[in-house]
Design a protein around this motif. Structure first.
Motif, PDB file in Angstrom:
ATOM      1  N   VAL A 148       0.805  -1.197   0.048  1.00  0.00           N
ATOM      2  CA  VAL A 148       0.031   0.152  -0.151  1.00  0.00           C
ATOM      3  C   VAL A 148       0.917   1.171   0.032  1.00  0.00           C
ATOM      4  CG1 VAL A 148      -1.685   1.241   1.188  1.00  0.00           C
ATOM      5  CG2 VAL A 148      -2.110  -1.053   0.944  1.00  0.00           C
ATOM      6  N   TYR A 153      -1.029   4.366  -1.690  1.00  0.00           N
ATOM      7  CA  TYR A 153      -2.572   4.604  -1.252  1.00  0.00           C
ATOM      8  C   TYR A 153      -2.806   4.585   0.126  1.00  0.00           C
ATOM      9  CZ  TYR A 153      -2.978   3.191  -6.246  1.00  0.00           C
ATOM     10  OH  TYR A 153      -2.698   3.182  -7.540  1.00  0.00           O
ATOM     11  N   MET A 156      -6.070   6.175   1.564  1.00  0.00           N
ATOM     12  CA  MET A 156      -7.265   5.595   1.815  1.00  0.00           C
ATOM     13  C   MET A 156      -7.785   5.167   2.764  1.00  0.00           C
ATOM     14  SD  MET A 156      -7.426   3.346  -2.075  1.00  0.00           S
ATOM     15  CE  MET A 156      -9.112   2.753  -1.639  1.00  0.00           C
ATOM     16  N   TRP A 223      -7.261  -5.905  -6.113  1.00  0.00           N
ATOM     17  CA  TRP A 223      -6.912  -4.552  -6.206  1.00  0.00           C
ATOM     18  C   TRP A 223      -5.531  -4.502  -7.186  1.00  0.00           C
ATOM     19  CZ3 TRP A 223      -9.321  -0.634  -3.898  1.00  0.00           C
ATOM     20  CH2 TRP A 223     -10.407  -0.978  -2.834  1.00  0.00           C
ATOM     21  N   GLN A 225      -3.452  -1.369  -9.564  1.00  0.00           N
ATOM     22  CA  GLN A 225      -3.062   0.006 -10.075  1.00  0.00           C
ATOM     23  C   GLN A 225      -3.630   0.463 -11.383  1.00  0.00           C
ATOM     24  OE1 GLN A 225       1.183   0.576  -9.581  1.00  0.00           O
ATOM     25  NE2 GLN A 225       0.571   2.501  -8.151  1.00  0.00           N
ATOM     26  N   SER A 228      -3.027   6.378 -11.841  1.00  0.00           N
ATOM     27  CA  SER A 228      -2.620   6.767 -10.423  1.00  0.00           C
ATOM     28  C   SER A 228      -3.905   6.401  -9.460  1.00  0.00           C
ATOM     29  CB  SER A 228      -2.688   8.316 -10.523  1.00  0.00           C
ATOM     30  OG  SER A 228      -3.442   9.130 -10.796  1.00  0.00           O
ATOM     31  N   ASP A 229      -4.729   5.884  -9.967  1.00  0.00           N
ATOM     32  CA  ASP A 229      -6.035   5.398  -9.326  1.00  0.00           C
ATOM     33  C   ASP A 229      -6.026   4.096  -8.707  1.00  0.00           C
ATOM     34  OD1 ASP A 229      -7.030   7.936 -10.348  1.00  0.00           O
ATOM     35  OD2 ASP A 229      -7.721   7.041 -11.807  1.00  0.00           O
ATOM     36  N   ALA A 230      -6.797   3.651  -7.899  1.00  0.00           N
ATOM     37  CA  ALA A 230      -6.951   2.293  -7.354  1.00  0.00           C
ATOM     38  C   ALA A 230      -8.266   1.417  -8.051  1.00  0.00           C
ATOM     39  CB  ALA A 230      -6.965   2.206  -5.862  1.00  0.00           C
ATOM     40  N   LYS A 252      -8.197   9.966  -6.094  1.00  0.00           N
ATOM     41  CA  LYS A 252      -7.825  10.708  -5.034  1.00  0.00           C
ATOM     42  C   LYS A 252      -8.081  12.234  -5.567  1.00  0.00           C
ATOM     43  CE  LYS A 252      -4.156  12.339  -1.806  1.00  0.00           C
ATOM     44  NZ  LYS A 252      -2.806  12.270  -1.544  1.00  0.00           N
TER      45      LYS A 252
END
Length: 291
Positions: A148, A153, A156, A223, A225, A228-230, A252
């Motif tokens: 993480v 991340y 989050m 999960w 990448q 840049s998002d999850a 984000k």
């Protein structure tokens, strides 16, 4: 209490409107936390969980005599597996014995248990928070917290709140457990509740998520990448056994705000061109400690 003087504590707690049981075990600085669920459409109860030493556990539960047997498979951080059987026997309303047996290569239970302990019910008047390891320790493997942090991340983690156009409230929380070897996930939307766990698989960098909801549905996902998002790739099994796939993308906006976009998955496995819903979540400040 064990022969070495260490105390062992085992707990079982209902969650998600009694559609899932949270179970935990604490022996010295060793901690296990997991979830027991029923598969939609019937079948043996099953569980999955993680421990504070980087191990992953999965098993099934079945009646045996006057008790229950839990057939488990443990995977260590280096990917090695071993199997065992844990037999739970009721002595009286406030006493149980738990015996752990080895299993040979043919799947037969050993004649003598590795250990056998007697547990007494604890009549605590106030609920206790799950116990984790007292202090973080260095490991020679990557745990969930490391992955993480590497992906950036950590933002989050925490409690989040959103509202849709109809005024419906969405509560979301990600909470590290077991010295960052795993995380608990929870969602509440009106009467709907979801409880899940997020783990990193031993000897790999794959992050998986599993859980159950208050309607009797089972969720499993991975999960990844996504720039840049999850990205959370989800397969949901409804109580009638039918399945549906979807993807959630976590974006984000700032340290205090994120967007969650839900996409359908087409029959060929590709993501739909447009999101079915977008929600904006605001970080919730931790509650002030009671005086």
């Amino acid at each position: 209490t064990m022969d070495e003087g260490q105390q062992a504590r085992s707990g079982f707690t209902w969650a998600a409107d009694q559609c899932v049981v949270l179970n935990d075990l604490h022996v010295g600085d060793f901690c296990y936390q997991g979830m027991i669920m029923l598969p939609p459409g019937g079948g043996d109860a099953f569980d999955q969980g993680a421990d504070s030493r980087g191990g992953i556990w999965k098993g099934t539960w079945q009646p045996e005599g006057d008790g229950l047997v839990r057939r488990v498979e443990h995977t260590s951080p280096d990917g090695r597996t071993r199997k065992g059987e844990i037999v739970y026997t009721q002595v009286d309303a406030d006493t149980i014995t738990i015996a752990v047996y080895p299993v040979d290569d043919l799947g037969a239970r050993g004649a003598e248990p590795w250990n056998k302990l007697t547990y007494k019910r604890q009549k605590d008047k106030t609920p206790q928070a799950p116990v984790t390891t007292a202090a973080a320790r260095a490991t020679d493997y990557q745990k969930l917290g490391d992955l993480v942090a590497e992906g950036g991340y950590e933002w989050m983690i925490g409690k989040w709140l959103a509202q849709d156009d109809e005024g419906r409230t969405y509560e979301l929380e990600y909470k590290p457990i077991l010295d960052m070897h795993a995380a608990q996930a929870s969602v509440k939307i009106g009467d709907f509740q979801y409880v899940g766990m997020i783990l990193s698989l031993p000897n790999s960098q794959e992050i998986v998520d599993f859980g159950a909801d208050s309607t009797g549905g089972i969720w499993k996902s991975t999960w990844e990448q996504d720039n840049s998002d999850a990205l959370n790739r989800i397969e949901y099994t409804r109580p009638d056994g039918s399945t549906v796939k979807m993807q959630h993308v976590f974006v984000k906006v700032s340290s205090e705000e994120m967007k969650v976009r839900q996409y359908r998955v087409e029959t060929d496995g590709t993501r739909g061109a447009r999101s079915g819903s977008d929600l904006t979540f605001k970080r919730q400040k931790p509650a002030a400690p009671a005086k």
